[in-house]
Structures are given as C-alpha cells and as structure tokens.
Write an enzyme that holds these catalytic residues in place. Structure first.
Site, PDB file in Angstrom:
ATOM      1  N   ASN A  66      19.426 -96.785 -75.193  1.00  0.00           N
ATOM      2  CA  ASN A  66      19.951 -96.295 -76.469  1.00  0.00           C
ATOM      3  C   ASN A  66      20.569 -97.470 -77.224  1.00  0.00           C
ATOM      4  O   ASN A  66      21.624 -97.959 -76.850  1.00  0.00           O
ATOM      5  CB  ASN A  66      21.006 -95.208 -76.197  1.00  0.00           C
ATOM      6  CG  ASN A  66      21.646 -94.684 -77.476  1.00  0.00           C
ATOM      7  OD1 ASN A  66      21.197 -95.001 -78.573  1.00  0.00           O
ATOM      8  ND2 ASN A  66      22.689 -93.886 -77.320  1.00  0.00           N
ATOM      9  N   LYS A  88      21.859 -97.468 -80.070  1.00  0.00           N
ATOM     10  CA  LYS A  88      22.954 -97.025 -80.942  1.00  0.00           C
ATOM     11  C   LYS A  88      22.788 -97.681 -82.318  1.00  0.00           C
ATOM     12  O   LYS A  88      21.652 -97.853 -82.766  1.00  0.00           O
ATOM     13  CB  LYS A  88      24.306 -97.304 -80.280  1.00  0.00           C
ATOM     14  CG  LYS A  88      24.381 -96.652 -78.879  1.00  0.00           C
ATOM     15  CD  LYS A  88      25.735 -96.604 -78.267  1.00  0.00           C
ATOM     16  CE  LYS A  88      25.664 -95.893 -76.924  1.00  0.00           C
ATOM     17  NZ  LYS A  88      26.958 -95.758 -76.258  1.00  0.00           N
ATOM     18  N   HIS A 112      24.649 -86.426 -77.970  1.00  0.00           N
ATOM     19  CA  HIS A 112      25.307 -87.600 -77.377  1.00  0.00           C
ATOM     20  C   HIS A 112      26.812 -87.487 -77.630  1.00  0.00           C
ATOM     21  O   HIS A 112      27.239 -86.980 -78.670  1.00  0.00           O
ATOM     22  CB  HIS A 112      24.739 -88.879 -77.999  1.00  0.00           C
ATOM     23  CG  HIS A 112      25.205 -90.111 -77.302  1.00  0.00           C
ATOM     24  ND1 HIS A 112      26.445 -90.671 -77.522  1.00  0.00           N
ATOM     25  CD2 HIS A 112      24.623 -90.882 -76.347  1.00  0.00           C
ATOM     26  CE1 HIS A 112      26.597 -91.733 -76.743  1.00  0.00           C
ATOM     27  NE2 HIS A 112      25.498 -91.879 -76.019  1.00  0.00           N
ATOM     28  N   GLU A 124      28.903 -89.495 -78.630  1.00  0.00           N
ATOM     29  CA  GLU A 124      29.374 -90.090 -79.892  1.00  0.00           C
ATOM     30  C   GLU A 124      29.085 -89.152 -81.075  1.00  0.00           C
ATOM     31  O   GLU A 124      29.796 -89.193 -82.085  1.00  0.00           O
ATOM     32  CB  GLU A 124      28.735 -91.483 -80.080  1.00  0.00           C
ATOM     33  CG  GLU A 124      29.400 -92.493 -79.157  1.00  0.00           C
ATOM     34  CD  GLU A 124      28.491 -93.592 -78.636  1.00  0.00           C
ATOM     35  OE1 GLU A 124      27.438 -93.857 -79.227  1.00  0.00           O
ATOM     36  OE2 GLU A 124      28.856 -94.187 -77.594  1.00  0.00           O
ATOM     37  N   GLU A 142      26.747 -87.995 -68.956  1.00  0.00           N
ATOM     38  CA  GLU A 142      27.478 -89.201 -69.349  1.00  0.00           C
ATOM     39  C   GLU A 142      28.968 -88.879 -69.417  1.00  0.00           C
ATOM     40  O   GLU A 142      29.430 -88.283 -70.399  1.00  0.00           O
ATOM     41  CB  GLU A 142      27.029 -89.664 -70.732  1.00  0.00           C
ATOM     42  CG  GLU A 142      25.572 -90.024 -70.808  1.00  0.00           C
ATOM     43  CD  GLU A 142      25.319 -90.927 -72.003  1.00  0.00           C
ATOM     44  OE1 GLU A 142      24.918 -92.062 -71.782  1.00  0.00           O
ATOM     45  OE2 GLU A 142      25.555 -90.496 -73.139  1.00  0.00           O
ATOM     46  N   GLY A 181      30.694 -97.387 -72.460  1.00  0.00           N
ATOM     47  CA  GLY A 181      31.083 -98.601 -73.172  1.00  0.00           C
ATOM     48  C   GLY A 181      32.423 -99.154 -72.744  1.00  0.00           C
ATOM     49  O   GLY A 181      33.003-100.002 -73.412  1.00  0.00           O
ATOM     50  N   SER A 222      28.071 -97.263 -68.790  1.00  0.00           N
ATOM     51  CA  SER A 222      28.265 -98.617 -68.244  1.00  0.00           C
ATOM     52  C   SER A 222      27.269 -98.975 -67.135  1.00  0.00           C
ATOM     53  O   SER A 222      27.612 -99.656 -66.173  1.00  0.00           O
ATOM     54  CB  SER A 222      29.711 -98.798 -67.752  1.00  0.00           C
ATOM     55  OG  SER A 222      30.615 -98.674 -68.837  1.00  0.00           O
ATOM     56  N   GLY A 279      24.978-100.445 -73.903  1.00  0.00           N
ATOM     57  CA  GLY A 279      25.188-101.886 -74.086  1.00  0.00           C
ATOM     58  C   GLY A 279      24.160-102.765 -73.379  1.00  0.00           C
ATOM     59  O   GLY A 279      23.619-103.703 -73.977  1.00  0.00           O
TER      60      GLY A 279
END
Ligand SMILES: O=C[C@H](O)COP(=O)(O)O
Length: 275
Positions: A18, A20, A110, A112, A182, A188, A232, A254
């Site tokens: 992803n 992002k 998600h 976020e 998640e 993150g 992570s 990330g």
C-alpha cells in the site's frame, strides 16, 4: 519437518504493498519497473506468491499501461472506492472506473480511512458491496486501536468489524474476499504485533466465519478466505509472520516504498526457518 506457511499453500500468499499518498505517477512507474526487474532477477514465482501494489488513484492508468504493456506478473488495486456507482459525489471514485483500469483489488475500510475520514462499519460494508458489483476483490481492513488492545477486547472488536463488513454477502463472495488484520497501534509506528498476535486474530476471524457464520456460508468458505496481517511489516519480520498457519499474506505500508525491502518480503520463503 519443513516449515511451510498456512499449512500447505493451498491459499496462495498475497504480498500487498500500500503506497498510501506516496509516489506520483512518474515515480510510481519507475518504482514498479524496478520492482519487476528485481523480482525477475530474484527468480520470483508468481504461481507461488501473488504480488499486488496499491498506488494512488492518479498513478493507476500509468500502472495499467506498464503492467499490461510489459506483461508484468504484478497485479494492482486502488486504496479506496465510492459506495456509489456514479453521480454527484465530488472527489469520489467509482468501482466502475477502477474496473475499467483493470484493477484486481481495492482496499476497503483501511484504518486511515476509518479514523481520518470517519468511515463507519456501515459505509465500509456498502463499499465492500460496491467492489463486488464491479468485479473487484475487496480487501476488508479491520483492527483495533491501542485502548481496545489494552482493555483486552481486541478480538471481540475486530470480529464485530468483520461481521459488519461481510453482511449481506454470498458464500462465494466471502470466500473470494481478503481480510487484512491491522492493529492500528502497529501501523507506521515500528511497533509490530508478534507472529502469535497475528495468528491469534487470523485464527479467530477464520473460526468466526467457520462457526458463528456457518448458517450463512457454505462449509468450505472459512478454509478458502485469505487473511493478511499488516502493521510495520519488514523483510526482517515477514517470514515469521507468514509462517503462521492462518496468515496468508501481508499488507505492507512503509516498507513497500523500498524496492529491495519489498522484494525481500515477497521472497519470504527464503527466510523460512527449517525445523
Ligand atoms: O496498509 C498498510 C498498513 O497501514 C501498514 O503500514 P506500515 O507497514 O507502514 O505500518
């Protein structure tokens, strides 16, 4: 005994990156080209492990052109979609448009989106249905925040998100769906849930589909559904997470922005420990 992931690999592992809100349409193409070369050089076998990337909407046309033009063994999807198909919804993207861009997957719910855009379970469920209407496979994201984890109600909380996310789906749709667990506190932050945490939740989700929802779904639904862990994930911890029986892949944020790191996660089988 040789250790393998998810028992016998009957559910093909999915390594999902992803991006992002990173990599513009030019950077995205360069990145994807490098990733494809790196995986090729490393002898990646797409029949064993599926690789998918989730670029920003503005990259998708370029990604489609590259993937189709160069026959890359990489699939792609969008990071979100509208629950509606068309109309006066400024800024939203229809699943119909994503299907025209030959997206295979779409992320739905998600954390976020749930936190920054206040997406409710009800809206997430409508988006799951919208994805299926357009032939896209939704990756339903679920997971708890730190307070819920500390209170010990993370399993109950996450299963409630799953139940709500799959409401109204057919057995075939649930078996096709991908669910990504998640834990929000591990996204993150560098805090990674241990492989045993990932297994605990994936096993609970599969168990809930098998037992609690068995009246609604066909008998083999739970065995077929693919469950991912995200939060992570890096090359250094991917193999230990992926060797867990009920974990069928990872959703990487990330570390998916670094070609070598992401390619190494895709090649996790090389890092599996032999007992
Ligand atoms: O979609 C990916 C997840 O939010 C995980 O992100 P992360 O790998 O940067 O923790």
């Amino acid at each position: 005994m040789t250790t393998s992931t998810n028992g016998t690999f009957d559910r093909r592992p999915l390594i999902a990156g992803n991006w992002k809100m990173n990599l513009d349409h030019m950077q995205g193409i360069t990145f994807l080209q490098k990733l494809a070369w790196t995986l090729d050089d490393a002898g990646h076998d797409p029949a064993r492990v599926e690789v998918s990337v989730f670029p920003p909407f503005t990259d998708l046309r370029g990604v489609q052109t590259l993937v189709k033009g160069d026959s890359l063994d990489i699939v792609y999807g969008a990071q979100d979609l509208s629950p509606e198909d068309s109309g006066a919804y400024t800024g939203d993207i229809s699943g119909q448009f994503l299907a025209r861009l030959e997206c295979s997957y779409v992320l739905v719910g998600h954390s976020e989106r749930r936190t920054l855009h206040r997406e409710s379970d009800e809206l997430v469920n409508r988006k799951v249905h919208a994805a299926f209407r357009h032939g896209l496979v939704p990756i339903l994201c679920v997971g708890e925040g730190l307070e819920i984890r500390q209170a010990g109600s993370h399993v109950e909380h996450t299963l409630a998100q799953v139940r709500s996310g799959v409401a109204g789906l057919s057995s075939e749709q649930v078996a096709t769906l991908v669910i990504a667990y998640e834990p929000v506190w591990a996204i993150g932050t560098g805090e990674v849930a241990g492989p045993e945490d990932a297994q605990e939740m994936c096993s609970a989700i599969r168990g809930a589909i098998r037992a609690e929802l068995e009246a609604l779904f066909a008998a083999d639904t739970a065995a077929r559904i693919r469950l991912l862990y995200g939060g992570s994930v890096k090359a250094a911890n991917a193999a230990s997470i992926l060797r867990e029986r009920d974990v069928d892949g990872v959703l990487v944020g990330g570390a998916s922005l670094d070609v070598a790191e992401f390619a190494s996660i895709v090649r996790f089988e090389e890092h599996l420990v032999t007992d």
